[in-house]
Scaffold this active site. Structure first.
Site, short mmCIF file in Angstrom:
data_model
loop_
_atom_site.label_atom_id
_atom_site.label_comp_id
_atom_site.label_asym_id
_atom_site.label_seq_id
_atom_site.Cartn_x
_atom_site.Cartn_y
_atom_site.Cartn_z
N ASP A 123 -12.61 66.05 16.36
CA ASP A 123 -14.00 65.51 16.71
C ASP A 123 -14.25 65.72 18.38
OD1 ASP A 123 -16.55 64.48 17.05
OD2 ASP A 123 -16.00 62.62 16.23
N CYS A 168 -18.24 31.86 26.84
CA CYS A 168 -16.98 31.08 26.53
C CYS A 168 -16.16 30.96 27.75
CB CYS A 168 -16.17 31.79 25.66
SG CYS A 168 -15.56 33.40 25.88
N CYS A 227 -17.59 40.62 25.66
CA CYS A 227 -16.31 39.53 25.60
C CYS A 227 -15.33 39.71 24.49
CB CYS A 227 -16.81 38.13 25.85
SG CYS A 227 -15.70 36.96 25.82
N CYS A 235 -15.72 36.30 22.49
CA CYS A 235 -17.10 35.67 21.86
C CYS A 235 -18.01 36.71 21.50
CB CYS A 235 -17.72 34.49 22.58
SG CYS A 235 -18.72 34.83 24.18
N CYS A 273 -17.29 35.94 31.41
CA CYS A 273 -18.10 35.83 30.23
C CYS A 273 -19.24 34.54 30.49
CB CYS A 273 -17.34 35.63 28.68
SG CYS A 273 -18.42 35.31 27.46
#
Length: 467
Positions: free
Chosen positions: A368, A240, A215, A218, A237
């Site tokens: 990379d 929240c 989320c 949160c 979620c």
């Protein structure tokens, strides 16, 4: 007076650079002219962009920027608008400046209705300080080139902070990506969501990297009713209550085919059939984003669907060739999610398939290459009978071969070759089809070699109003 002199000088020199680059065959001249012009006249981009009569549209996100932006350009052209567009995918500030220079007169006048700009995520804050967008389209957020962008939350934060400084700017957001949907909180203008509804090809789990599945408010892990791919899907979620917002433009009844993808489309303007003439669920998302942007620009929906049905992909975006009687597919790969979708397309082709994988590690690719270990190459072990040959090439071709070895691909199917020989070997392999996958700076030399042998079937579009 001083600015005017700098402006004219910058345009004149940039035009000379464009001519010289093409004369010497050193590329398409999509960035260097802009770099030179900005050195001579730092305010040139802001000056040229202000002349877009109806406004500026920016497309950003990890995957699909070039395709989505070019789709929007085709829609605008079909509707009769004159546009400036960085169609080749040169999405840094130098490439964006070059796009305007191509349309500018020597006196610095730009005759266009819309500026349609693909913008690199990391460059977005810098570009928006010089060019104020009226509409921003965000495609998705996936982990991409850690050495350039850093962690995923860094990229999302950069975009969010830039949007917070753009009061009145409208947003077109992917409802199915929780990271993109969370940007609505930063919106200064109207927000319109697009997405895909549940269809028979959704899954109950996803094996892709999980950074985007927490989320953004949160931090708790999101619960999914279903996945489209990676973290895209129907989420909520449990902490929240943050959840997938209702999509104003939503695709249903998805029908993937070898050469196109179709769906039923529900929108505020009515229901339509959407046909995207390239395969892949991710291209359907690009089409939905472009359709939504077209609605915001006020284009008639039937004009939008007609434009999208006739769309031709840019170089290396599911581009089709034919070598003798052998179908050939060329596709750009640049991060784990995009590569996984490319492998899915590869395994859907008529087999056995001869495969080329070209990996470079220049600045534009990302130095990379550890991201290759996050790609699900293990599917090639499971489906190795569908693959006849895997030819690795490019600056890091040997490392690519090692990755395939550890994925469990039979060693007799893995070959490392110099690029010209690699393309020739794949084209002349005994497979029914050929699939060429390349990182950004490897894409252009592979395409150039391939074009010398094979004929292009879906030619890159070059509409006068979009050039």
């Amino acid at each position: 007076m001083v600015f005017r002199l700098r402006l004219i000088t910058a345009i004149f020199v940039a035009r000379a650079v464009m001519w010289l680059v093409r004369l010497l065959g050193r590329g398409r001249g999509s960035s260097l002219p802009g770099m030179v012009a900005l050195r001579i006249c730092p305010g040139i981009l802001a000056h040229l962009a202000r002349q877009a009569r109806r406004g500026v549209v920016m497309v950003t996100g990890t995957n699909g920027k070039t395709t989505t932006n070019n789709m929007v350009a085709r829609i605008a052209g079909e509707a009769g608008y004159r546009v400036v567009v960085n169609a080749e995918g040169a999405n840094m500030i130098t490439g964006i400046t070059t796009a305007f220079l191509r349309k500018a007169s020597l006196w610095g006048r730009v005759d266009c209705d819309y500026a349609l700009l693909e913008v690199d995520e990391a460059t977005f804050p810098r570009v928006t300080r010089q060019v104020r967008p009226d509409l921003v389209v965000v495609t998705n957020f996936f982990r991409d080139q850690l050495d350039r962008y850093g962690e995923l939350d860094t990229t999302v934060s950069l975009i969010r902070e830039a949007l917070e400084k753009l009061p009145g700017t409208g947003l077109v957001l992917n409802a199915d990506d929780p990271l993109v949907a969370s940007l609505a909180a930063a919106a200064g203008g109207e927000v319109l969501y697009y997405g895909l509804g549940e269809h028979r090809r959704v899954t109950s789990s996803s094996s892709a990297a999980r950074e985007g599945r927490f989320c953004p408010r949160c931090g708790q892990e999101l619960a999914y009713a279903y996945y489209q791919y990676s973290q895209l899907g129907n989420y909520r979620c449990p902490g929240c209550g943050f959840s997938r917002p209702p999509a104003g433009v939503e695709g249903t009844e998805v029908l993937p085919e070898e050469r196109r993808t179709t769906c039923r489309l529900r929108s505020p303007a009515g229901d339509y059939e959407l046909v995207i003439p390239v395969p892949g669920l991710y291209n359907l998302y690009n089409g939905l984003a472009a359709f939504t942007a077209g609605l915001v620009l006020g284009v008639e929906p039937r004009v939008i669907t007609r434009a999208l049905a006739g769309y031709t992909p840019a170089t290396g975006r599911m581009e089709r060739f034919r070598y003798r009687e052998k179908p050939v597919l060329l596709n750009l790969v640049k991060n784990p999610t995009g590569f996984n979708e490319g492998l899915g397309t590869l395994l859907s082709l008529p087999g056995p398939v001869d495969v080329l994988i070209a990996i470079n590690d220049n600045d534009a690719d990302g130095r990379d290459i550890s991201w290759l270990w996050d790609v699900d190459f293990e599917v090639l072990e499971e489906e190795h009978r569908h693959v006849n040959l895997l030819v690795c090439t490019g600056q890091r071709g040997a490392e690519m071969a090692v990755r395939l070895k550890y994925a469990g691909v039979p060693l007799e199917k893995i070959v490392v070759e110099e690029m010209s020989r690699a393309v020739e070997r794949v084209l002349n392999g005994p497979g029914k089809t050929a699939c060429l996958l390349a990182t950004y700076t490897a894409l252009w030399p592979v395409e150039r070699i391939l074009s010398g042998y094979a004929r292009r079937e879906n030619r890159v579009e070059s509409l006068p109003s979009v050039s």
